[in-house]
Design a protein around this motif. Structure first.
Motif, mmCIF file in Angstrom:
data_model
loop_
_atom_site.group_PDB
_atom_site.id
_atom_site.type_symbol
_atom_site.label_atom_id
_atom_site.label_comp_id
_atom_site.label_asym_id
_atom_site.label_seq_id
_atom_site.Cartn_x
_atom_site.Cartn_y
_atom_site.Cartn_z
ATOM 1 N N ASN A 1 0.824 -1.210 0.000
ATOM 2 C CA ASN A 1 0.000 0.000 0.000
ATOM 3 C C ASN A 1 0.856 1.257 0.000
ATOM 4 O O ASN A 1 0.459 2.280 0.531
ATOM 5 N N VAL A 2 2.037 1.176 -0.619
ATOM 6 C CA VAL A 2 2.973 2.289 -0.572
ATOM 7 C C VAL A 2 2.394 3.538 -1.220
ATOM 8 O O VAL A 2 2.671 4.660 -0.783
ATOM 9 N N HIS A 3 1.574 3.390 -2.260
ATOM 10 C CA HIS A 3 0.970 4.556 -2.904
ATOM 11 C C HIS A 3 -0.354 4.942 -2.262
ATOM 12 O O HIS A 3 -0.738 6.110 -2.273
ATOM 13 N N GLU A 4 -1.069 3.987 -1.686
ATOM 14 C CA GLU A 4 -2.364 4.273 -1.076
ATOM 15 C C GLU A 4 -2.221 5.087 0.196
ATOM 16 O O GLU A 4 -3.050 5.946 0.504
ATOM 17 N N SER A 5 -1.144 4.836 0.965
ATOM 18 C CA SER A 5 -0.956 5.555 2.225
ATOM 19 C C SER A 5 -0.692 7.042 2.005
ATOM 20 O O SER A 5 -0.946 7.860 2.883
ATOM 21 N N GLY A 6 -0.179 7.394 0.828
ATOM 22 C CA GLY A 6 0.083 8.800 0.530
ATOM 23 C C GLY A 6 -0.970 9.442 -0.336
ATOM 24 O O GLY A 6 -0.781 10.553 -0.827
ATOM 25 N N ASN A 7 -2.097 8.767 -0.510
ATOM 26 C CA ASN A 7 -3.132 9.258 -1.416
ATOM 27 C C ASN A 7 -4.497 9.229 -0.742
ATOM 28 O O ASN A 7 -5.498 8.837 -1.343
ATOM 29 N N ILE B 1 9.944 -6.848 1.298
ATOM 30 C CA ILE B 1 8.856 -7.613 0.698
ATOM 31 C C ILE B 1 9.092 -7.807 -0.796
ATOM 32 O O ILE B 1 8.859 -8.893 -1.347
ATOM 33 N N LEU B 2 9.573 -6.775 -1.469
ATOM 34 C CA LEU B 2 9.855 -6.874 -2.902
ATOM 35 C C LEU B 2 10.965 -7.883 -3.181
ATOM 36 O O LEU B 2 10.885 -8.664 -4.138
ATOM 37 N N VAL B 3 12.010 -7.865 -2.352
ATOM 38 C CA VAL B 3 13.106 -8.826 -2.525
ATOM 39 C C VAL B 3 12.592 -10.246 -2.326
ATOM 40 O O VAL B 3 12.905 -11.158 -3.120
ATOM 41 N N LEU B 4 11.803 -10.462 -1.278
ATOM 42 C CA LEU B 4 11.248 -11.787 -1.012
ATOM 43 C C LEU B 4 10.339 -12.239 -2.146
ATOM 44 O O LEU B 4 10.422 -13.395 -2.598
ATOM 45 N N VAL C 1 4.698 -0.818 -7.847
ATOM 46 C CA VAL C 1 6.080 -0.926 -8.308
ATOM 47 C C VAL C 1 6.445 0.275 -9.176
ATOM 48 O O VAL C 1 7.526 0.864 -9.032
ATOM 49 N N CYS C 2 5.552 0.649 -10.087
ATOM 50 C CA CYS C 2 5.818 1.819 -10.933
ATOM 51 C C CYS C 2 5.873 3.104 -10.105
ATOM 52 O O CYS C 2 6.673 3.997 -10.396
ATOM 53 N N TYR C 3 5.047 3.182 -9.086
ATOM 54 C CA TYR C 3 5.074 4.358 -8.210
ATOM 55 C C TYR C 3 6.426 4.468 -7.495
ATOM 56 O O TYR C 3 7.015 5.554 -7.415
ATOM 57 N N ILE C 4 6.930 3.338 -6.997
ATOM 58 C CA ILE C 4 8.231 3.338 -6.323
ATOM 59 C C ILE C 4 9.338 3.736 -7.298
ATOM 60 O O ILE C 4 10.224 4.529 -6.965
ATOM 61 N N LEU C 5 9.290 3.194 -8.516
ATOM 62 C CA LEU C 5 10.289 3.558 -9.531
ATOM 63 C C LEU C 5 10.245 5.050 -9.828
ATOM 64 O O LEU C 5 11.286 5.719 -9.910
ATOM 65 N N LEU D 1 12.125 -7.344 -10.816
ATOM 66 C CA LEU D 1 10.819 -7.965 -10.595
ATOM 67 C C LEU D 1 9.954 -7.873 -11.849
ATOM 68 O O LEU D 1 9.362 -8.867 -12.286
ATOM 69 N N LEU D 2 9.882 -6.682 -12.448
ATOM 70 C CA LEU D 2 9.112 -6.516 -13.678
ATOM 71 C C LEU D 2 9.722 -7.328 -14.825
ATOM 72 O O LEU D 2 8.986 -7.860 -15.663
ATOM 73 N N LEU D 3 11.041 -7.426 -14.855
ATOM 74 C CA LEU D 3 11.701 -8.207 -15.900
ATOM 75 C C LEU D 3 11.328 -9.681 -15.792
ATOM 76 O O LEU D 3 11.067 -10.345 -16.805
ATOM 77 N N LYS D 4 11.280 -10.184 -14.569
ATOM 78 C CA LYS D 4 10.895 -11.585 -14.352
ATOM 79 C C LYS D 4 9.448 -11.817 -14.765
ATOM 80 O O LYS D 4 9.128 -12.802 -15.446
ATOM 81 N N LEU D 5 8.563 -10.930 -14.387
ATOM 82 C CA LEU D 5 7.145 -11.081 -14.704
ATOM 83 C C LEU D 5 6.876 -10.924 -16.200
ATOM 84 O O LEU D 5 5.993 -11.586 -16.752
ATOM 85 N N SER D 6 7.634 -10.049 -16.862
ATOM 86 C CA SER D 6 7.365 -9.758 -18.266
ATOM 87 C C SER D 6 7.643 -10.947 -19.181
ATOM 88 O O SER D 6 7.211 -10.957 -20.335
ATOM 89 N N GLY D 7 8.346 -11.943 -18.673
ATOM 90 C CA GLY D 7 8.603 -13.130 -19.474
ATOM 91 C C GLY D 7 7.400 -14.040 -19.616
ATOM 92 O O GLY D 7 7.445 -15.004 -20.393
ATOM 93 N N GLU D 8 6.321 -13.741 -18.896
ATOM 94 C CA GLU D 8 5.099 -14.550 -18.940
ATOM 95 C C GLU D 8 4.048 -13.893 -19.827
ATOM 96 O O GLU D 8 3.787 -12.694 -19.705
#
Length: 266
Positions: A1-7, A23-26, A54-58, A77-84
């Protein structure tokens, strides 16, 4: 909720999670080590709920030197997911979230969110992010065959990125810089080949900038050097680092093969 807490309308009403980096590393490591978990995420989860924070953090971390590691984690993380394939298809879900940052408003899918974020990281990010440019473009290349209904903002950002990567200044900035341009051209090719009818904004943006593509098609080394010198002067550039690499001390000391003249090697 990294973006929700500030919005929220009431500040402090939603407590933000402070351990989101761990959490992202895990999450990234489990995806990498457990194919069954990857399959569960792709089939049972809404990938847009992963992409948005993730895009908000970037976007928010692009200029902070202390958060470069966080940018790397999000990118991998996005690179790993984009392979699917399921990930690329799921990004076509309409984006309707208002992030608490200066990201431009657009009407499109979550693929547009990723492209706009990466464009911002390239044109207005830290110099320490340069090694990640190839990863940014690889992610976009992986999702490009499934990218439907690209927004006008996303199309303009992609063509603007092409103009940047095709400029003599960028092409001569590094001996591998042309690889980025080749990746971006592959993205355009995939979108036009597989999703032509749903991406009229991109086709129109490319047609409007046809002169840029034409100049690239007729680009020669001598012409590129002249354009570079006219626009930016005779600056020092280096190829690689360390004693095993050569340094070109001037754009005037590059031959037609793109190599440094032997008498100018340091």
């Amino acid at each position: 909720n990294v973006h929700e807490s500030g919005n929220t309308l009431l500040p402090g009403s939603t407590k933000g999670i402070q351990c989101y980096q761990e959490i992202l590393v895990l999450f990234w490591k489990i995806l990498d080590e457990n194919p069954l978990f990857m399959n569960h995420v792709m089939t049972k989860c809404d990938v847009s709920k992963i992409v948005t924070p993730v895009c908000y953090i970037l976007y928010q971390s692009r200029k902070d030197p202390t958060r470069i590691g966080l940018v790397h984690i999000c990118t991998f993380l996005l690179l790993k997911l984009s392979g699917e394939r399921s990930f690329g298809v799921g990004l076509n879900k309409p984006y309707d979230t208002k992030l608490p940052c200066d990201m431009p408003l657009f009407t499109g899918g979550h693929a547009d969110l990723i492209s706009i974020t990466f464009h911002k990281l390239v044109v207005n990010g830290s110099i320490q992010l340069v090694p990640l440019y190839s990863c940014f473009l690889t992610i976009l290349c992986n999702i490009s065959p499934y990218w439907r209904k690209m927004s006008l903002v996303g199309a303009v950002k992609m063509v603007n990125l092409f103009e940047l990567l095709a400029s003599p200044k960028f092409l001569f900035s590094n001996y591998r810089a042309y690889h980025h341009l080749a990746q971006l051209l592959e993205i355009f090719n995939n979108i036009i080949q597989y999703q032509y009818h749903d991406n009229q904004h991109l086709v129109y943006a490319i047609i409007r900038r046809k002169d840029t593509f034409g100049k690239l098609a007729t680009l020669s080394l001598s012409r590129a050097k002249n354009l570079y010198l006219k626009a930016y002067g005779d600056h020092l550039i280096a190829i690689g680092k360390g004693p095993g690499h050569k340094k070109i001390v001037s754009m005037k000391h590059v031959d037609e093969a793109g190599q440094s003249m032997s008498d100018m090697h340091l």
